[in-house]
Write an enzyme that holds these catalytic residues in place. Structure first.
Site, PDB file in Angstrom:
ATOM      1  N   ALA A 129     -16.833   5.308   0.231  1.00 56.35           N
ATOM      2  CA  ALA A 129     -17.327   4.256   1.135  1.00 56.35           C
ATOM      3  C   ALA A 129     -16.421   3.032   1.055  1.00 56.35           C
ATOM      4  O   ALA A 129     -16.360   2.354   0.040  1.00 56.35           O
ATOM      5  CB  ALA A 129     -18.755   3.874   0.770  1.00 56.35           C
ATOM      6  N   GLN A 338      15.567  -6.512   4.122  1.00 57.95           N
ATOM      7  CA  GLN A 338      16.715  -6.123   4.945  1.00 57.95           C
ATOM      8  C   GLN A 338      17.828  -7.174   4.836  1.00 57.95           C
ATOM      9  O   GLN A 338      18.999  -6.844   4.689  1.00 57.95           O
ATOM     10  CB  GLN A 338      16.259  -5.976   6.414  1.00 57.95           C
ATOM     11  CG  GLN A 338      17.235  -5.236   7.300  1.00 57.95           C
ATOM     12  CD  GLN A 338      17.370  -3.771   6.899  1.00 57.95           C
ATOM     13  OE1 GLN A 338      16.539  -3.226   6.199  1.00 57.95           O
ATOM     14  NE2 GLN A 338      18.460  -3.133   7.330  1.00 57.95           N
ATOM     15  N   ILE A 339      17.451  -8.434   4.876  1.00 55.53           N
ATOM     16  CA  ILE A 339      18.422  -9.526   4.784  1.00 55.53           C
ATOM     17  C   ILE A 339      19.094  -9.534   3.404  1.00 55.53           C
ATOM     18  O   ILE A 339      20.285  -9.785   3.284  1.00 55.53           O
ATOM     19  CB  ILE A 339      17.731 -10.886   5.071  1.00 55.53           C
ATOM     20  CG1 ILE A 339      17.373 -10.968   6.555  1.00 55.53           C
ATOM     21  CG2 ILE A 339      18.608 -12.060   4.648  1.00 55.53           C
ATOM     22  CD1 ILE A 339      16.447 -12.117   6.927  1.00 55.53           C
ATOM     23  N   GLU A 365     -10.374  -6.455   2.504  1.00 53.43           N
ATOM     24  CA  GLU A 365     -11.226  -7.366   3.277  1.00 53.43           C
ATOM     25  C   GLU A 365     -11.281  -6.950   4.755  1.00 53.43           C
ATOM     26  O   GLU A 365     -11.329  -7.777   5.643  1.00 53.43           O
ATOM     27  CB  GLU A 365     -10.705  -8.802   3.102  1.00 53.43           C
ATOM     28  CG  GLU A 365     -11.772  -9.828   2.779  1.00 53.43           C
ATOM     29  CD  GLU A 365     -12.400  -9.642   1.403  1.00 53.43           C
ATOM     30  OE1 GLU A 365     -11.910  -8.803   0.619  1.00 53.43           O
ATOM     31  OE2 GLU A 365     -13.408 -10.305   1.142  1.00 53.43           O
ATOM     32  N   THR A 367      -9.544  -3.562   7.065  1.00 50.98           N
ATOM     33  CA  THR A 367      -8.189  -3.175   7.488  1.00 50.98           C
ATOM     34  C   THR A 367      -7.856  -3.823   8.836  1.00 50.98           C
ATOM     35  O   THR A 367      -8.748  -4.339   9.521  1.00 50.98           O
ATOM     36  CB  THR A 367      -8.105  -1.652   7.671  1.00 50.98           C
ATOM     37  OG1 THR A 367      -9.073  -1.288   8.667  1.00 50.98           O
ATOM     38  CG2 THR A 367      -8.402  -0.906   6.389  1.00 50.98           C
TER      39      THR A 367
END
Lengths: 381, 253
Positions: A129, A338-339, A365, A367
């Protein structure tokens, strides 16, 4: 609508930023690596009054507003989301006890979790649940003057921790006339007979946060450990969850700002093809997006918190803020790596650790999917 | 307490003066040690900590920070720095005239301000008030019964221990203590603490008392550091060239 921070709120930001940079940043990687709860930082945060900020002074809180607390979580999450989550999950337990607890319950269980002496947890989720909270199976049966609790909970923040105070859990106490479960909340003191923890849960994010699996085997608590009215459990939890969403959104904002700050600093210092990365438009544009999303998320979150402080409805705004801030945080964490190129993959780099943290935010909290569901329901109602 | 540029600010010189546009301000870090020491003394002996500042009305923000740390009261002598055109002598005169009619046991100040770095104001105030002073202290022990203090002071890497009778003035050196963060409830309470604002005219000082004793002739940044040079060739030639460069280019010999 104009969001203007007070001088006090600016000073709160400055103080928490300094605290996070000086006290948390140097140990953040170690905490991540060893999945260790930062007990010392928790105690210091208590001393500084960060933990109980929006709660009444009568119970050791700070008597402050929610917007200020949002700023606290934002600044902590900018450096380490797991530390911010300790305050966030503690606040969920504090909210429930503060709203629905008796004077005795507040004296006994609320006071110590607002000072940093103890830490509060809230146990709703079970292996079967999650978002469908009404499907929980943990049961509580009244036997004389005691409740007897059986069942289990999972993914419970701040539980399985040396200083876990009460865990507020939801349990089925009967069946309603419409055939649905009657759910009530209980305050369970840590370490009582029959209450045990499962194996340590290893996580990709929030690694310094203690996340427990709880087992209740014939756990007996006195009748007065029922929180508020019998059968009001879900209603109680739902009434505090919108506030929780603002706080999770604030943590997303912290990741956004952290990703932006780190990416800019790296681009200014790192050279490629004989020039600084700031000369590369492909990277400059990533930072533009990050900054824009950070700004938008901040406005949404501060607005939702201001509504909360003004006593106005804020359910839709908090769901929107949570959805936007956490999804954009995930995107920013992704682009920040990525940077940073190869360095970004190393756990030594904060951008790498923020990646897993951001993913957690999209799940807890409610989705992203649940938030979209709530927002659409509120739009079409 | 002085309000100074944040230590990470970049200094920009415009029209022979340092630009203050868009600058972040902080409590002078050495003054923070002084404030912390004052609060610690109050925690040990009771009494009251008053933070005084000479500065523009914006300095209220830094005074509120000091109140949030735990000081009890604040006083701001509001001055328009451009109008006043003062120097360390001016500030010392203002402070001394502010303090002379107020009761105090100990005056604490920073050892220097991180902007001008003169280290002049506090010693001048002590002279004007005719009280003993010890500068650059790193440890302070007060004996309230004997009305005296024992201090350790930093003397170029060594420690000097001085016994002094109170009231006295001390200037704080790094190492005296670890300034606390203002607590969040402290920040919220700071707003309700008294902050007295005093105008220049209230201090009854003559213009001639305030006139600067120094004159700023020119403001300039240190020359930018050039890349180093590595000498090449035979060792003997390198030494010759080095001596030549030190004499003709660097002009140090």
């Amino acid at each position: 609508m104009f969001i203007h921070l007070t001088e006090e709120q600016e000073l709160i930001r400055k103080t928490v930023r300094e605290f996070a940079e000086k006290e948390i940043a140097p140990v953040s990687e170690k905490l991540w690596e060893e999945q260790q709860f930062p007990y010392e930082i928790w105690a210091k945060a208590g001393e500084l009054g960060l933990i109980g900020l929006p709660y009444p002074e009568k119970y050791n809180g700070g008597g402050g507003d929610w917007l200020s607390f949002v700023i606290v979580l934002e600044e902590l999450a900018r450096i380490d989301c797991a530390v911010a989550n300790a305050l966030m999950a503690n606040s969920s337990a504090a909210s429930l006890i503060n709203h629905y607890g008796t004077e005795e319950q507040k004296e006994k269980y609320l006071k110590p979790i607002l000072t940093g002496e103890k830490i509060g947890a809230i146990g709703l989720t079970e292996p079967n649940a999650g978002s469908d909270a009404a499907a929980i199976q943990t049961s509580a049966v009244l036997d004389g003057s005691e409740w007897v609790i059986n069942g289990s909970k999972i993914f419970i923040s701040n539980s399985d921790n040396e200083i876990t105070g009460p865990v507020v859990i939801a349990a089925v106490t009967g069946t309603k006339e419409n055939g649905r479960s009657e759910i009530s909340n209980f305050i369970i003191p840590n370490g009582i007979e029959g209450f045990s923890y499962g194996r340590k849960l290893n996580k990709i994010g929030w690694r310094a946060s203690s996340t427990g699996e709880l087992f209740f085997d014939q756990v007996r608590v006195p009748q007065e450990n029922l929180l508020g009215q019998r059968g009001a459990g879900l209603r109680q939890t739902l009434s505090t969850i919108s506030t929780g969403r603002i706080l999770i959104a604030a943590m997303g904002l912290g990741i956004l700002q952290g990703s932006l700050d780190r990416s800019m600093a790296y681009m200014e210092e790192r050279k490629a093809f004989g020039k600084p990365l700031t000369d590369l438009q492909a990277l400059r544009f990533k930072v533009s997006d990050m900054a824009t999303h950070t700004h938008a998320a901040r406005l949404m979150i501060y607005h939702a918190a201001s509504l909360r402080d003004a006593g106005k409805p804020f359910d839709k705004e908090s769901s929107m803020a949570k959805l936007f801030a956490t999804e954009k945080a995930m995107e920013a964490a992704h682009q920040a790596i990525q940077i940073h190129g190869g360095f970004g993959i190393m756990s030594e780099y904060a951008v790498s650790r923020a990646f897993g943290d951001a993913k957690v935010l999209e799940i807890v909290e409610g989705t992203s999917e649940i938030q979209r569901e709530i927002i659409s329901r509120l739009l079409f109602q | 307490m002085k309000r100074t540029f944040d230590t990470e600010e970049k200094i920009i010189v415009e029209n022979n003066r340092i630009s203050k546009d868009g600058v972040e301000w902080v409590i002078n870090p050495y003054d923070e040690y002084a404030i912390e020491e004052g609060i610690k003394l109050r925690e040990e002996f009771g009494g009251e900590v008053t933070v005084a500042c000479i500065g523009p009305s914006e300095a209220e923000k830094e005074l509120r920070t000091a109140l949030a740390m735990g000081a009890d009261k604040a006083i701001l002598v509001e001055v328009d720095e451009d109008e006043l055109q003062g120097d360390e002598h001016t500030t010392a005169q203002l402070l001394a005239s502010l303090l002379k009619d107020r009761p105090f046991d100990i005056i604490l100040a920073g050892n220097v301000s991180v902007d001008n770095g003169a280290g002049q104001v506090a010693p001048r105030v002590a002279e004007l008030l005719d009280i003993p002073q010890v500068t650059t202290i790193t440890h302070l022990t007060v004996d309230a019964d004997q009305n005296k203090a024992t201090v350790e002071r930093d003397v170029e890497g060594d420690v000097e221990i001085v016994e002094i009778s109170l009231p006295a003035l001390f200037t704080a050196q790094q190492g005296l203590n670890e300034p606390r963060y203002p607590s969040l409830p402290g920040i919220m309470k700071a707003k309700k603490k008294p902050l007295e604002s005093i105008q220049l005219g209230d201090l009854k000082l003559e213009q001639q008392d305030l006139a600067a004793k120094t004159e700023v002739v020119e403001v300039f940044l240190p020359p930018e550091k050039k890349a180093g040079r590595i000498l090449e060739g035979e060792l003997e030639d390198q030494v010759k060239e080095l001596a030549h460069l030190l004499h003709s280019e660097a002009k140090v010999i």
